[in-house]
Design a protein around this motif. Structure first.
Motif: not given
Length: 158
Positions: A31-59
């Protein structure tokens, strides 16, 4: 991350996008991160979930660079360093041990290094390193050379 947000705000650049992925603990910090980045919300994308090793390369494939905004009081995760080399990604990193403790790495052109002594100098130095990197993005040959240099360094030192 807070320093990165401040650097993005101060830079005035609209083409900088920060992708933040991974599980966020504790939930209050989410919640703190979402609030802090509110002013640059168009430039910040969050995906707050565990990233499996197989998907890490995609990022990593989405990234132009990996950014380490660690202050001097923190340790740099060496896994970040090796992943950036493996995926031929330059890094924007502070001048701390583990990153710049080796002569070859210190001279490496694929680092965008910054030094910091306080929160204000950290933010300013990070902003300048980011702006240098984004300027280099306008030169595809330069970026290709830097990316290949990172990968070649990793191969030589693995």
């Amino acid at each position: 991350m807070d320093s990165f947000a401040k650097a993005v705000e101060e830079s005035g650049r609209k083409d900088i996008v920060l992708l933040v992925v991974g599980k966020c603990e504790p939930p209050e910090y989410h919640k703190q991160l979402l609030e802090r980045f509110k002013s640059v919300s168009e430039q910040v994308r969050f995906e707050f979930s565990y990233i499996k090793n197989e998907a890490f390369a995609d990022y990593l494939d989405l990234a132009d660079a990996l950014v380490a905004t660690y202050p001097l009081r923190s340790m740099l995760n060496s896994g970040t360093f090796w992943m950036s080399c493996s995926y031929k990604r330059p890094m924007i990193v502070p001048e701390i041990g583990g990153v710049c403790d080796n002569e070859d790495r210190h001279k490496a052109g694929w680092f965008y290094r910054y030094d910091e002594n306080s929160e204000d100098s950290h933010r300013e130095a990070l902003k300048n390193a980011m702006l240098e990197f984004f300027s280099d993005l306008n030169d595809p040959e330069k970026m290709k050379s830097k990316s290949n240099e990172a990968f070649a360094w990793m191969v030589r030192n693995s």
